[in-house]
Design an enzyme around this catalytic site. Structure first.
Site, short mmCIF file in Angstrom:
data_model
loop_
_atom_site.label_atom_id
_atom_site.label_comp_id
_atom_site.label_asym_id
_atom_site.label_seq_id
_atom_site.Cartn_x
_atom_site.Cartn_y
_atom_site.Cartn_z
N ASP A 13 7.89 29.72 -31.71
CA ASP A 13 8.94 30.24 -32.57
C ASP A 13 8.50 30.03 -34.02
OD1 ASP A 13 11.70 31.23 -33.00
OD2 ASP A 13 11.95 29.28 -33.95
N CYS B 163 0.84 -1.20 0.00
CA CYS B 163 0.00 0.00 0.00
C CYS B 163 0.87 1.24 0.00
CB CYS B 163 -0.94 0.01 1.21
SG CYS B 163 -0.06 0.16 2.77
N ASP C 67 16.82 28.36 -29.28
CA ASP C 67 15.56 28.29 -28.54
C ASP C 67 15.74 27.65 -27.17
OD1 ASP C 67 14.09 29.38 -30.66
OD2 ASP C 67 13.83 27.43 -31.60
N CYS D 257 33.78 -28.27 -23.38
CA CYS D 257 33.76 -29.27 -22.32
C CYS D 257 33.29 -28.66 -21.01
CB CYS D 257 35.15 -29.90 -22.14
SG CYS D 257 36.38 -28.69 -21.58
#
Length: 794
Positions: A495, A16, A693, A83
């Site tokens: 932009d 919980c 930007d 082996c």
């Protein structure tokens, strides 16, 4: 100072929100540790300073709290063993690796099974170590293994549930028969018969609750297990007392509640089974993304084409990709021509032509030509791997709206135990003096109806489904907090270049002679501006030979100055010409006409003499107008930001339906313009794609990067739109609103359920088994409500 490291641990034993809150609280008290524990994903995302704490200490702390850190198991195919000495040597070396719990190598099947801690060691480490020993190794299907592990968990839960239901069924029928007017078989009423059925349910099927409760209490905490143990134990042991008390007393009818304890445990197991089953559906987005990945690659080794697992491809490998095959990794075409379907990443339905030096993205589909690709990014560095990482991080993150639920969950169980104790006292002393049975029934009902699970699952399950649905649509939220904040937006700044427009301008007008064009294109060849590329392309189309540049200078937002063949050329806007003392009187009218039609016009001067105008236009994206209208319909203040002059900006804005523009902005001023809008008290999103930007994207409340843009812009953003499709922006905002609405519904019902259920149980209006059923289904209802997000139309 040591660099902080990141790790994701799978936590077992959480039942919980009280569990996840306690683990998170304890881990965050460790020096240099910052942890987020997610109940829905059952994972802990941890950032830590290795000089202050390490993963071993973190694991020990979690285990000391009574929970487990789930190891992963991986199966590897190994070739080259001849082996038993080979298999023994590999097994010995693997078992010595830090983070390996157990490794076994089978010579007969030529495979290795390794149980390990993924936060400490990786599968690549195993493969590298085996190769160093002189053998080859490759992993089996990871996705299949992960699904198998989940299936095993569900199967175990289902088996326990079935056994519990079989043992509980006669006890339930004993209650139902009298209600139906049917006489129950005498054996059903026998106390010893009920004892024999209820005991394995209580102490074998329900032992997990005792273990969880003990570990939590031992460490000073309390969780749902404590409530279940207290409630069912009270019913069981009271019934046992009554059974023993009435042995041999034929005339005395014992008051038994064996059915209550058994039914409560069975119903809670049923609820948990449904919850885990439903939760598995919330992470399907990751599975879909993993499914996109190619499993093998055809590389060139010693002049031969060899198929190898995708994990073995290294940077620099040459890969052959034939028509109809997926491109395995990110790379560059070195030979051949084809068209590639990149719709799964960019949303562009038309295949993109690829020739020599073109970049290609892993998981995209090669359509019609055989190409040779040089791998530039492999493994976790590919574009698809980055997307998967973003989605995983987002699904494991917490949204701020979850804080209240976390605080309440941390104290929830203690409060409920206090209320249960008070209920018992009030009943035994006032409501029904001396009536232990009535007091016990009300107390048990209080204990079992309270459910911190629903509170803990309310937010993370919605975030998981919301971010998953977004990823399937081509929208990447970097975290739950970004998904939440997006619905608060009031203004959005777009932009112009590369966002509203396609970012691929073309020359539309040129006034000047060939010499002017030659000098202009030769100078612009040194510029990185998109307009410069258009001018160079225009000169190339007109078969103009470019010359060497002796001197070059670019002034951002103004223009360029260069010296070529002994002549000085100046290109730029009006101000740039005036600053250099050049008379442009005759060009003003022509320039104005170009700008009013949305073209970017640049003036050209050679040796201080005006020589002509070049106009370049960047066409608007087809869906820009529709996307902007949708943003306006969402009551957002839409603003266009551009370095163009006001006339050009207005022309473009008019085409797409934008009323507000911020023009003639220098690259370094973009972030300041975002801040100016924020100072008006608005929550602002910035949408961009270029390197310049990035600061504005970081400053904005929500930075949205166009996925066709630069990696720096994408890194700085909170949300990434794969491809250049602007319609995904209003969809992202709509999905944010839908997710937050879903979270609020979950929280409301979780709070309402506990607020109403506990008092009703306390006054004796709920039978304990009904309270247990309500507890079991409260979590299921929250997860089911979250899954409704998958059907939301955006």
């Amino acid at each position: 100072m040591s660099e902080r490291k990141q790790a994701t641990l799978r936590i077992t034993g959480m039942t919980c929100a009280a569990c996840s809150s306690r683990i998170e609280k304890v881990l965050n008290k460790m020096e240099g540790v910052d942890a987020q524990v997610n109940l829905a994903t059952e994972k802990a995302n941890i950032a830590f300073n290795p000089s202050q704490s390490n993963l071993s200490e973190i694991n020990q702390k979690i285990e000391k709290l009574g929970y487990g850190v789930q190891p992963e198991t991986i199966d590897l195919n190994i070739t080259g063993m001849t082996c038993a000495a080979c298999s023994t040597r590999i097994e010995k070396v693997l078992n010595k690796l830090s983070g390996v719990n157990k490794a076994s190598v089978n010579l007969a099947t030529e495979s290795a099974s390794i149980e390990f801690q993924p936060a400490v060691v990786t599968v690549d480490d195993f493969i590298a170590r085996i190769k160093k020993l002189g053998y080859s190794a490759e992993r089996k299907n990871i996705e299949k293994e992960d699904n198998t592990q989940k299936e095993r968990q569900l199967n175990r839960m289902r088996n326990k549930l079935v056994i519990s239901a079989i043992l509980t069924a006669p006890l339930v029928l004993m209650m139902i028969f009298p209600l139906m007017g049917v006489q129950a078989p005498a054996i059903f009423m026998n106390p010893m018969f009920q004892f024999v059925l209820a005991t394995p349910v209580q102490f074998i099927i329900g032992w997990q609750f005792y273990v969880g409760a003990y570990k939590n209490i031992r460490n000073g905490g309390a969780n749902m297990d404590v409530l279940v143990v207290l409630g069912t134990s009270a019913a069981y042991f009271y019934s046992l007392y009554e059974t023993v008390r009435t042995i041999g007393l034929v005339e005395v009818m014992p008051h038994l509640y064996f059915e209550t304890s058994a039914v409560i445990i069975t119903l809670i197991l049923f609820g948990k089974y449904l919850e885990v089953s439903a939760k598995s559906k919330t992470t399907k987005a990751i599975s879909k993304l993993l499914h996109l990945q190619a499993k093998k690659a055809r590389i060139i080794q010693g002049g031969q084409e060899v198929m190898v697992p995708i994990e073995e491809v290294k940077v620099g490998d040459k890969i052959i990709v034939k028509p109809g095959e997926k491109i395995p990794v990110d790379g560059m075409v070195v030979k051949g021509t084809t068209a590639v379907d990149e719709s799964m990443l960019t949303g562009e339905s038309i295949p993109i032509e690829k020739t020599s030096d073109s970049t290609v993205i892993g998981a995209t589909m090669n359509k019609n030509g055989t190409i040779e690709v040089e791998a530039t990014k492999v493994g976790k560095d590919t574009a698809l791997a980055s997307i998967i990482k973003v989605v995983e991080d987002a699904q494991g993150s917490k949204a701020p709206i979850q804080r209240l639920a976390d605080v309440i969950s941390g104290h929830f169980v203690q409060v409920v135990v206090g209320i249960a104790l008070l209920t018992f006292i009030v009943w035994i002393a006032f409501a029904a003096p001396g009536d232990i049975e009535s007091a016990l029934v009300a107390t048990i009902a209080v204990l079992v109806i309270a459910c911190p699970c629903a509170l803990g699952l309310a937010t993370p399950t919605s975030i998981m489904v919301g971010t998953g649905k977004a990823a399937e649509s081509g929208i990447l939220f970097k975290g739950g907090e970004h998904l939440e904040r997006t619905h608060q937006l009031e203004a959005i700044i777009l932009d112009k270049t590369g966002t509203i427009t396609k970012g691929k301008p073309e020359v539309t007008d040129f006034t000047g002679d060939n010499e002017t064009l030659q000098l202009l294109a030769s100078a612009e060849k040194n510029s990185e501006h998109p307009l410069a590329e258009a001018i160079v392309a225009y000169a190339t189309e007109n078969q103009i030979e470019l010359q060497e540049v002796n001197y070059f200078e670019a002034i951002p937002g103004h223009g360029i100055k260069a010296t070529i063949l002994g002549k000085e050329i100046i290109v730029g806007n009006r101000k740039w010409m005036l600053d250099n003392g050049i008379d442009i009187g005759e060009a003003k009218e022509r320039m104005q006409v170009c700008e009013e039609s949305g073209k970017t016009a640049m003036l050209i001067a050679i040796n201080q003499e005006f020589r002509g105008i070049v106009a370049v236009a960047d066409t608007v994206k087809e869906t820009a107008k529709e996307a902007i209208q949708q943003l306006r319909d969402q009551r957002l203040d839409v603003i266009m930001l551009t370095g163009d002059n006001e006339r050009t900006a207005k022309a473009i804005a008019g085409k797409v339906g934008i009323d507000k523009i911020i023009a003639e902005v220098l690259p370094e001023e973009k972030a300041d313009k975002v801040k100016e809008v924020q100072l008006q008290g608005k929550k602002v999103a910035m949408v961009g794609d270029g390197i310049n930007d990035a600061p504005a994207l970081a400053v904005a409340d929500i930075g949205i990067a166009i996925g066709t843009g630069t990696e720096i812009a994408i890194e700085a953003a909170d949300v990434t739109i794969l491809g250049g499709e602007l319609l995904l922006i209003p969809k992202a905002i709509k999905l944010s609103h839908a997710t937050i609405r879903n979270i609020r519904q979950n929280l409301f019902w979780a709070f309402a359920y506990n607020s109403a259920g506990i008092p009703i149980a306390a006054v004796g209006l709920l039978a304990p088994w009904i309270a247990g059923a309500a507890m079991a289904f409260s979590s299921v209802s929250v997860v089911s409500n979250s899954l409704r997000l998958k059907r939301v139309k955006i």
